[in-house]
Design a protein around this motif. Structure first.
Motif, PDB file in Angstrom:
ATOM      1  N   THR A  54       0.838  -1.201   0.000  1.00  0.00           N
ATOM      2  CA  THR A  54       0.000   0.000   0.000  1.00  0.00           C
ATOM      3  C   THR A  54       0.870   1.247   0.000  1.00  0.00           C
ATOM      4  O   THR A  54       0.693   2.156  -0.809  1.00  0.00           O
ATOM      5  N   ARG A 103      -2.533   5.233   7.417  1.00  0.00           N
ATOM      6  CA  ARG A 103      -2.790   3.883   7.936  1.00  0.00           C
ATOM      7  C   ARG A 103      -2.601   3.951   9.440  1.00  0.00           C
ATOM      8  O   ARG A 103      -1.587   4.479   9.925  1.00  0.00           O
ATOM      9  N   HIS A 131     -10.361  -1.026   4.288  1.00  0.00           N
ATOM     10  CA  HIS A 131      -9.172  -0.758   3.486  1.00  0.00           C
ATOM     11  C   HIS A 131      -9.638  -0.501   2.050  1.00  0.00           C
ATOM     12  O   HIS A 131      -9.482  -1.329   1.163  1.00  0.00           O
ATOM     13  N   GLN A 134      -7.427  -1.018  -1.136  1.00  0.00           N
ATOM     14  CA  GLN A 134      -7.198  -2.414  -1.490  1.00  0.00           C
ATOM     15  C   GLN A 134      -8.405  -2.926  -2.278  1.00  0.00           C
ATOM     16  O   GLN A 134      -8.268  -3.678  -3.237  1.00  0.00           O
ATOM     17  N   ARG A 164      -9.418  -6.400   7.303  1.00  0.00           N
ATOM     18  CA  ARG A 164     -10.114  -5.192   6.820  1.00  0.00           C
ATOM     19  C   ARG A 164     -10.349  -5.236   5.313  1.00  0.00           C
ATOM     20  O   ARG A 164     -11.311  -4.670   4.806  1.00  0.00           O
ATOM     21  N   THR A 165      -9.440  -5.933   4.597  1.00  0.00           N
ATOM     22  CA  THR A 165      -9.633  -5.999   3.139  1.00  0.00           C
ATOM     23  C   THR A 165     -10.899  -6.794   2.821  1.00  0.00           C
ATOM     24  O   THR A 165     -11.612  -6.488   1.867  1.00  0.00           O
ATOM     25  N   ARG A 226      -4.563 -13.777   5.276  1.00  0.00           N
ATOM     26  CA  ARG A 226      -3.765 -14.314   6.385  1.00  0.00           C
ATOM     27  C   ARG A 226      -4.499 -14.134   7.706  1.00  0.00           C
ATOM     28  O   ARG A 226      -5.377 -13.264   7.822  1.00  0.00           O
ATOM     29  N   GLN A 228      -4.654 -12.531  11.055  1.00  0.00           N
ATOM     30  CA  GLN A 228      -4.091 -11.217  11.396  1.00  0.00           C
ATOM     31  C   GLN A 228      -3.505 -11.222  12.814  1.00  0.00           C
ATOM     32  O   GLN A 228      -4.155 -10.760  13.756  1.00  0.00           O
ATOM     33  N   PRO A 264      -4.731 -10.153  -0.726  1.00  0.00           N
ATOM     34  CA  PRO A 264      -4.224  -8.773  -0.644  1.00  0.00           C
ATOM     35  C   PRO A 264      -2.723  -8.747  -0.375  1.00  0.00           C
ATOM     36  O   PRO A 264      -2.069  -7.729  -0.626  1.00  0.00           O
ATOM     37  N   LEU A 265      -2.176  -9.874   0.132  1.00  0.00           N
ATOM     38  CA  LEU A 265      -0.780  -9.990   0.563  1.00  0.00           C
ATOM     39  C   LEU A 265      -0.547  -9.023   1.738  1.00  0.00           C
ATOM     40  O   LEU A 265      -1.242  -8.000   1.822  1.00  0.00           O
ATOM     41  N   PRO A 266       0.342  -9.235   2.637  1.00  0.00           N
ATOM     42  CA  PRO A 266       1.335 -10.305   2.635  1.00  0.00           C
ATOM     43  C   PRO A 266       0.725 -11.666   2.990  1.00  0.00           C
ATOM     44  O   PRO A 266      -0.249 -11.733   3.720  1.00  0.00           O
TER      45      PRO A 266
HETATM   46  C1  NCD Z   1      -3.500  -5.971   3.921  1.00  0.00           C
HETATM   47  C2  NCD Z   1      -3.656  -4.976   5.047  1.00  0.00           C
HETATM   48  O1  NCD Z   1      -2.734  -4.293   5.434  1.00  0.00           O
HETATM   49  O2  NCD Z   1      -4.784  -4.933   5.513  1.00  0.00           O
HETATM   50  N1  NCD Z   1      -2.449  -5.792   3.060  1.00  0.00           N
HETATM   51  C3  NCD Z   1      -2.455  -4.815   2.124  1.00  0.00           C
HETATM   52  O3  NCD Z   1      -2.668  -3.669   2.402  1.00  0.00           O
HETATM   53  N2  NCD Z   1      -2.212  -5.183   0.859  1.00  0.00           N
HETATM   54  C4  NCD Z   1      -3.697  -7.360   4.348  1.00  0.00           C
HETATM   55  C5  NCD Z   1      -2.960  -7.899   5.519  1.00  0.00           C
HETATM   56  O4  NCD Z   1      -2.222  -7.209   6.204  1.00  0.00           O
HETATM   57  O5  NCD Z   1      -3.145  -9.089   5.754  1.00  0.00           O
END
Ligand code: NCD
Length: 363
Positions: A54, A103, A131, A134, A164-165, A226, A228, A264-266
């Motif tokens: 991001t 953020r 988010h 994203q 959040r994504t 993932r 969190q 969304p990664l990671p």
């Molecule tokens: C996500 C986030 O920060 O919410 N990543 C992102 O912004 N691409 C997803 C996550 O942290 O698992």
């Protein structure tokens, strides 16, 4: 009503999304046209939580548009570490920048920031809440790779409580017709109530289950996330939930030939590296689309406010938000504010974190 900030994707009417998408496609094809588009403008990235995609995609987006970037990714390097509150940090940054990307670990922090900023604010993740950029990235990927955003069966898997994504994407996909959701998580990590209530109110089909193998074959889109870790109360609680779902080539054999895998990664361990070579795996492409759609968003936001989706009235109430992760319980000068829900007049929700309350509680 007009809005200047990007706090929740759902504040925008879909016509604004269409404009952003087509602009991103044009930027992707004709990038040379845009190299000076933001000349003389400054973007500030205020990241109080870790980020790779991001933050760097926002920075890269602004630089590719000919603008400049300031910011920090470590609150220890700013006056926040000396005890400065969010209000003062934001008022100060507003003097130095044209656009602010924030953020923050608390829910509703971007909304709160937008109340004190003199420049447009973009929510780059507020705790486990939303988010929206994203979501722009996810929608762009689905629109390009699938050719549509409606009539899709979307499976979401992993930490649906804290992701959040996931929350932002459910809200967004619920705006397009005939989408269905299969929400796959362990029982302690199911999506927050306010989202399932919203799906019910809109008459959208959804299933909550913990069974990945039994459902993966039904999906058009598989959105993996993932667990969190940083949102758990204790390491022990996290340890109990980690590693529950792992997407590997064996599970991919149960999926349709045209299913897309998004993330969304990671990633930590929830998708094995062997899956990366599967043509259905789109998560690195997704990260790349994030650059173009953020370029479009920056350009759009610097050109003036958006038309807003709807303007719900503030409700006068004696309520105080009880969510311990809500920004109002940390930055105490913030006014408590609640709004009504048109389609369910018995409910009020906190405008910062969206926790819902029966209207009768505030009377
Ligand atoms: C996500 C986030 O920060 O919410 N990543 C992102 O912004 N691409 C997803 C996550 O942290 O698992």
């Amino acid at each position: 009503m007009k809005i200047r900030d990007m706090i929740d994707f759902n504040d925008l009417p879909l016509a604004e999304w269409d404009r952003l998408f087509f602009m991103a496609m044009d930027i992707m094809k004709n990038s040379e046209k845009y190299i000076d588009a933001c000349k003389g403008k400054i973007l500030a990235t205020l990241f109080l939580e870790p980020s790779t995609r991001t933050m760097f995609s926002f920075q890269s987006a602004m630089l590719r548009l000919g603008g400049k970037v300031i910011g920090f990714s470590e609150p220890g390097n700013s006056s926040i570490s000396k005890g400065e509150d969010l209000q003062d940090t934001i008022k100060t940054l507003s003097c130095y920048t044209d656009l602010l990307v924030i953020r923050h670990p608390l829910e509703g922090a971007a909304k709160a920031a937008s109340m004190f900023a003199d420049v447009p604010v973009i929510n780059a993740g507020d705790g486990g809440h939303l988010h929206p950029t994203q979501t722009l990235t996810d929608l762009t990927t689905i629109a390009v790779e699938k050719g549509r955003l409606d009539n899709l069966t979307i499976g979401m898997c992993g930490d649906l409580k804290n992701g959040r994504t996931v929350h932002s994407l459910i809200k967004a996909m619920a705006k397009f017709p005939d989408n269905r959701f299969i929400l796959i998580s362990p029982p302690n990590l199911m999506v927050p109530d306010y989202l399932t209530k919203m799906l019910k109110r809109k008459g959208i089909t959804y299933v909550e289950t913990n069974d990945l193998e039994g459902n993966i074959g039904k999906l058009d889109i598989f959105y993996m996330t993932r667990i969190q870790r940083e949102r758990f109360a204790s390491v022990r609680e996290y340890e109990q939930s980690k590693g529950v779902y792992i997407l590997d080539p064996e599970k991919m054999r149960l999926a349709r030939e045209d299913m897309l895998v998004l993330h969304p990664l990671p990633r930590v361990d929830e998708i094995t590296h062997e899956v990366d070579n599967d043509p259905r795996a789109k998560y690195f492409k997704q990260a790349q689309f994030g650059l173009y759609i953020r370029m479009a968003l920056i350009l759009r936001m610097l050109s003036g406010p958006f038309d807003a989706e709807e303007d719900r009235e503030f409700a006068s109430t004696k309520l105080s938000c009880s969510n311990p992760k809500c920004i109002t319980n940390h930055e105490h000068y913030l006014p408590q504010r609640f709004k009504g829900i048109k389609t369910d007049p018995s409910l009020l929700y906190c405008i910062y974190c969206e926790k819902q309350y029966p209207k009768s509680e505030g009377e």
